[in-house]
Design a protein around this motif. Structure first.
Motif, PDB file in Angstrom:
ATOM      1  N   VAL A  75      -0.911  13.753  -2.590  1.00  0.00           N
ATOM      2  CA  VAL A  75      -1.457  12.413  -2.373  1.00  0.00           C
ATOM      3  C   VAL A  75      -2.623  12.518  -1.407  1.00  0.00           C
ATOM      4  O   VAL A  75      -2.514  13.117  -0.330  1.00  0.00           O
ATOM      5  N   ASP A  76      -3.769  11.941  -1.789  1.00  0.00           N
ATOM      6  CA  ASP A  76      -4.956  11.993  -0.942  1.00  0.00           C
ATOM      7  C   ASP A  76      -4.949  10.922   0.133  1.00  0.00           C
ATOM      8  O   ASP A  76      -5.460  11.137   1.234  1.00  0.00           O
ATOM      9  N   ALA A  77      -4.409   9.741  -0.182  1.00  0.00           N
ATOM     10  CA  ALA A  77      -4.430   8.632   0.777  1.00  0.00           C
ATOM     11  C   ALA A  77      -3.191   7.776   0.557  1.00  0.00           C
ATOM     12  O   ALA A  77      -2.697   7.626  -0.568  1.00  0.00           O
ATOM     13  N   LEU A  78      -2.698   7.232   1.668  1.00  0.00           N
ATOM     14  CA  LEU A  78      -1.505   6.378   1.640  1.00  0.00           C
ATOM     15  C   LEU A  78      -1.824   5.085   2.381  1.00  0.00           C
ATOM     16  O   LEU A  78      -2.307   5.121   3.511  1.00  0.00           O
ATOM     17  N   VAL A  79      -1.552   3.956   1.718  1.00  0.00           N
ATOM     18  CA  VAL A  79      -1.772   2.644   2.324  1.00  0.00           C
ATOM     19  C   VAL A  79      -0.438   1.919   2.348  1.00  0.00           C
ATOM     20  O   VAL A  79       0.245   1.827   1.322  1.00  0.00           O
ATOM     21  N   LEU A  80      -0.064   1.430   3.526  1.00  0.00           N
ATOM     22  CA  LEU A  80       1.211   0.731   3.689  1.00  0.00           C
ATOM     23  C   LEU A  80       0.940  -0.724   4.029  1.00  0.00           C
ATOM     24  O   LEU A  80       0.280  -1.022   5.039  1.00  0.00           O
ATOM     25  N   HIS A 100     -11.216  -4.512 -10.498  1.00  0.00           N
ATOM     26  CA  HIS A 100     -11.750  -3.205 -10.879  1.00  0.00           C
ATOM     27  C   HIS A 100     -11.383  -2.979 -12.339  1.00  0.00           C
ATOM     28  O   HIS A 100     -10.378  -2.330 -12.652  1.00  0.00           O
ATOM     29  N   ALA A 101     -12.210  -3.543 -13.207  1.00  0.00           N
ATOM     30  CA  ALA A 101     -11.900  -3.485 -14.635  1.00  0.00           C
ATOM     31  C   ALA A 101     -12.022  -2.079 -15.193  1.00  0.00           C
ATOM     32  O   ALA A 101     -11.404  -1.753 -16.208  1.00  0.00           O
ATOM     33  N   GLU A 102     -12.814  -1.224 -14.556  1.00  0.00           N
ATOM     34  CA  GLU A 102     -13.032   0.127 -15.056  1.00  0.00           C
ATOM     35  C   GLU A 102     -12.581   1.137 -14.009  1.00  0.00           C
ATOM     36  O   GLU A 102     -12.564   0.854 -12.808  1.00  0.00           O
ATOM     37  N   GLY A 103     -12.246   2.311 -14.495  1.00  0.00           N
ATOM     38  CA  GLY A 103     -11.866   3.379 -13.590  1.00  0.00           C
ATOM     39  C   GLY A 103     -10.368   3.463 -13.370  1.00  0.00           C
ATOM     40  O   GLY A 103      -9.578   2.709 -13.948  1.00  0.00           O
ATOM     41  N   PHE A 104      -9.987   4.384 -12.500  1.00  0.00           N
ATOM     42  CA  PHE A 104      -8.581   4.607 -12.203  1.00  0.00           C
ATOM     43  C   PHE A 104      -8.089   3.581 -11.169  1.00  0.00           C
ATOM     44  O   PHE A 104      -8.878   3.025 -10.398  1.00  0.00           O
ATOM     45  N   ALA A 105      -6.797   3.401 -11.168  1.00  0.00           N
ATOM     46  CA  ALA A 105      -6.165   2.484 -10.224  1.00  0.00           C
ATOM     47  C   ALA A 105      -5.180   3.258  -9.363  1.00  0.00           C
ATOM     48  O   ALA A 105      -4.567   4.230  -9.818  1.00  0.00           O
ATOM     49  N   PRO A 106      -5.009   2.858  -8.115  1.00  0.00           N
ATOM     50  CA  PRO A 106      -3.985   3.517  -7.287  1.00  0.00           C
ATOM     51  C   PRO A 106      -2.586   3.173  -7.781  1.00  0.00           C
ATOM     52  O   PRO A 106      -2.398   2.252  -8.585  1.00  0.00           O
ATOM     53  N   ARG A 107      -1.634   3.901  -7.293  1.00  0.00           N
ATOM     54  CA  ARG A 107      -0.241   3.657  -7.666  1.00  0.00           C
ATOM     55  C   ARG A 107       0.361   2.678  -6.673  1.00  0.00           C
ATOM     56  O   ARG A 107       0.338   2.907  -5.466  1.00  0.00           O
ATOM     57  N   PHE A 108       0.893   1.597  -7.203  1.00  0.00           N
ATOM     58  CA  PHE A 108       1.530   0.574  -6.375  1.00  0.00           C
ATOM     59  C   PHE A 108       3.037   0.795  -6.450  1.00  0.00           C
ATOM     60  O   PHE A 108       3.645   0.709  -7.525  1.00  0.00           O
ATOM     61  N   GLU A 109       3.639   1.088  -5.302  1.00  0.00           N
ATOM     62  CA  GLU A 109       5.048   1.426  -5.241  1.00  0.00           C
ATOM     63  C   GLU A 109       5.685   0.759  -4.027  1.00  0.00           C
ATOM     64  O   GLU A 109       5.000   0.249  -3.143  1.00  0.00           O
ATOM     65  N   LEU A 158      11.170   2.912   7.927  1.00  0.00           N
ATOM     66  CA  LEU A 158      10.752   4.010   7.063  1.00  0.00           C
ATOM     67  C   LEU A 158       9.248   4.012   6.859  1.00  0.00           C
ATOM     68  O   LEU A 158       8.610   5.080   6.887  1.00  0.00           O
ATOM     69  N   ALA A 159       8.663   2.840   6.659  1.00  0.00           N
ATOM     70  CA  ALA A 159       7.210   2.773   6.489  1.00  0.00           C
ATOM     71  C   ALA A 159       6.486   3.239   7.749  1.00  0.00           C
ATOM     72  O   ALA A 159       5.485   3.961   7.672  1.00  0.00           O
ATOM     73  N   LEU A 212       1.890   1.400  -0.773  1.00  0.00           N
ATOM     74  CA  LEU A 212       3.293   1.022  -0.624  1.00  0.00           C
ATOM     75  C   LEU A 212       3.380  -0.456  -0.280  1.00  0.00           C
ATOM     76  O   LEU A 212       2.822  -0.905   0.737  1.00  0.00           O
ATOM     77  N   LEU A 213       4.075  -1.199  -1.117  1.00  0.00           N
ATOM     78  CA  LEU A 213       4.248  -2.640  -0.937  1.00  0.00           C
ATOM     79  C   LEU A 213       5.596  -2.915  -0.283  1.00  0.00           C
ATOM     80  O   LEU A 213       6.562  -2.175  -0.497  1.00  0.00           O
ATOM     81  N   PRO A 214       5.704  -3.973   0.489  1.00  0.00           N
ATOM     82  CA  PRO A 214       6.983  -4.254   1.163  1.00  0.00           C
ATOM     83  C   PRO A 214       8.053  -4.791   0.232  1.00  0.00           C
ATOM     84  O   PRO A 214       9.243  -4.675   0.532  1.00  0.00           O
ATOM     85  N   TYR A 215       7.650  -5.378  -0.905  1.00  0.00           N
ATOM     86  CA  TYR A 215       8.617  -5.993  -1.807  1.00  0.00           C
ATOM     87  C   TYR A 215       8.281  -5.590  -3.244  1.00  0.00           C
ATOM     88  O   TYR A 215       7.107  -5.577  -3.647  1.00  0.00           O
ATOM     89  N   ALA A 216       9.307  -5.277  -4.008  1.00  0.00           N
ATOM     90  CA  ALA A 216       9.099  -4.863  -5.395  1.00  0.00           C
ATOM     91  C   ALA A 216       8.490  -5.985  -6.232  1.00  0.00           C
ATOM     92  O   ALA A 216       7.794  -5.711  -7.215  1.00  0.00           O
ATOM     93  N   GLN A 217       8.737  -7.241  -5.850  1.00  0.00           N
ATOM     94  CA  GLN A 217       8.196  -8.362  -6.624  1.00  0.00           C
ATOM     95  C   GLN A 217       6.670  -8.411  -6.584  1.00  0.00           C
ATOM     96  O   GLN A 217       6.049  -9.053  -7.431  1.00  0.00           O
ATOM     97  N   LEU A 218       6.056  -7.738  -5.608  1.00  0.00           N
ATOM     98  CA  LEU A 218       4.598  -7.753  -5.500  1.00  0.00           C
ATOM     99  C   LEU A 218       3.937  -6.715  -6.386  1.00  0.00           C
ATOM    100  O   LEU A 218       2.711  -6.762  -6.569  1.00  0.00           O
ATOM    101  N   MET A 219       4.678  -5.785  -6.923  1.00  0.00           N
ATOM    102  CA  MET A 219       4.073  -4.693  -7.693  1.00  0.00           C
ATOM    103  C   MET A 219       3.299  -5.181  -8.913  1.00  0.00           C
ATOM    104  O   MET A 219       2.136  -4.799  -9.096  1.00  0.00           O
TER     105      MET A 219
END
Length: 429
Positions: A175-180, A44-53, A189-190, A26-33
């Motif tokens: 969701v397995d992990a959440l990073v704020l 990380h050119a290979e593999g899955f990426a987390p969801r940035f929201e 809210l965060a 979770l990012l504080p500003y939408a402009q950072l997504m």
């Protein structure tokens, strides 16, 4: 910045045994997504990426929120009507005009606070919140304000909120992990999500920027002097290789002056603010002229074009409008045909003005520009455009370009202001 943050994110995913695709950052500003996604792909050119929201985008992705009934929506127009309805139910119909706006504003401030409370815990939180509000005594001078504040609290408590879906058990299990990532201000809210998710959640502070260098203040004699000093600072950074340079200004006239100086020195610009050309007064005048020149132009189109110009005297224009309103017709050609033979001077004047605007039809873009330029002086608009063009040309006439490109311009400006140390302002981004 991103390298250290993503290292902590990878450590947290490894500690939780989380799959990247089931991890949300979770990012504080939408402009950072987009920046976060881009830098993660680089590292990380290979593999899955987390969801940035962000909290808002994540909630919207999980479930579409549609306010129902008296729910507080965040839409000022809708909520103002809801505020009036609540006041009428509370027996304050006579005070609706006075209290509707304050009630809507108070609810807008309380809604994010209420949304940050876990839905199951809001009843207990409401008991404490009600005790903090001032009493609405009948004899109090602020009785109505206190009543509106209490209604706003109950309105926010009774409403559903778009972020409520983030506290549902199904989302917690998916969701397995959440990073704020924390912003410059604390987000209630965060913080509530972090406490609700427990060990699954990790809160990280954005790295603080490094030393910003020296900050220099320049005393400018006038607007042109200010523009040249700002351009000198930018050119100094460009010559030193410190690019890109961010230039922040809240005066559009000043920004245009600086842009003229920098463009004259061959510096590429990217203006990310300001009004588009189609919204300017000159564009509105040109569009009115084009509509009036159409073969099927209406009488209203011609009146609109003539009101933008000084080709006809105001009293004659008023007389023409009165005549058109008394005998309404759809097309100007029909109105002109009815007026054939009349002695009233506005009719032939208007016809001549329209004929002058519509002369020499053009098909190519350059030719259309020539015709538009020829139509404006006939309508009395060229003096205004000359003044605007003069303001744009003056900085260009005094531009900073000298032999040697931007570096030579910097040397020239430094000779002009040796005591002020042009170039000590460091880029903002």
């Amino acid at each position: 910045m991103w390298q250290g943050v993503f290292a902590r994110v990878a450590q947290h995913m490894h500690a939780q045994g989380a799959h990247p695709a089931r991890t949300v950052v979770l990012l504080p500003y939408a402009q950072l997504m987009p920046w976060a996604q881009q830098h993660w792909a680089l590292q990380h050119a290979e593999g899955f990426a987390p969801r940035f929201e962000t909290t808002r985008s994540w909630a919207c992705r999980l479930a579409a929120f549609v306010p129902q009934g008296d729910d507080f929506s965040g839409d000022a127009a809708r909520d103002t009507l809801g505020a009036r309805a609540l006041l009428e139910r509370a027996g304050l119909a006579a005070q609706c005009d006075m209290l509707a706006a304050p009630l809507q504003e108070a609810a807008a401030e309380l809604a994010p606070v209420v949304a940050a409370v876990v839905p199951e815990q809001r009843a207990a939180w409401a008991v404490q919140a009600r005790g903090l509000l001032p009493p609405a005594d009948a004899g109090s001078a602020l009785r109505f304000e206190a009543t509106a504040l209490r209604i706003a609290l109950e309105w926010a408590l009774a409403s559903r909120h778009a972020s409520d879906v983030l506290f549902e058990p199904g989302v917690h299990g998916a969701v397995d992990a959440l990073v704020l990532l924390q912003g410059f201000q604390e987000d209630p809210l965060a913080q509530a999500l972090r406490a609700h998710w427990g060990a699954k959640a990790l809160s990280l502070a954005l790295p603080q920027p490094g030393a910003s260098g020296r900050i220099a203040l320049h005393t400018a004699q006038d607007a042109e002097d200010e523009a040249q000093r700002a351009a000198a600072c930018v050119l100094a950074h460009v010559a030193a290789g410190r690019t890109p340079v961010a230039l922040a200004a809240n005066d559009r006239a000043l920004t245009r002056r600086i842009a003229a100086h920098l463009a004259g020195c061959g510096v590429a610009l990217r203006d990310e603010s300001g009004w588009t050309l189609s919204t300017t007064r000159a564009a509105a005048q040109l569009m009115a002229t084009l509509r009036a020149c159409a073969r099927d132009a209406s009488a209203d189109d011609l009146l609109d074009a003539l009101k933008h110009a000084a080709a006809i005297a105001p009293d004659a224009l008023a007389a023409l409008e009165r005549a058109l309103r008394q005998a309404p017709v759809a097309a100007w050609t029909d109105a002109a045909a009815r007026a054939t033979g009349r002695a009233s001077p506005p009719w032939p004047r208007a016809s001549r003005a329209r004929a002058g605007m519509a002369r020499r039809p053009a098909r190519t873009a350059p030719a259309r520009a020539v015709v538009a330029g020829a139509a404006l002086p006939a309508r009395g608009q060229r003096p205004m455009e000359r003044a605007r063009a003069g303001r744009r040309r003056r900085p260009r006439a005094r531009r900073l370009a000298v032999a040697g490109g931007p570096g030579g311009a910097v040397r020239q400006l430094r000779r002009r202001w040796p005591a002020h140390g042009a170039g000590r302002i460091h880029p903002l981004g």
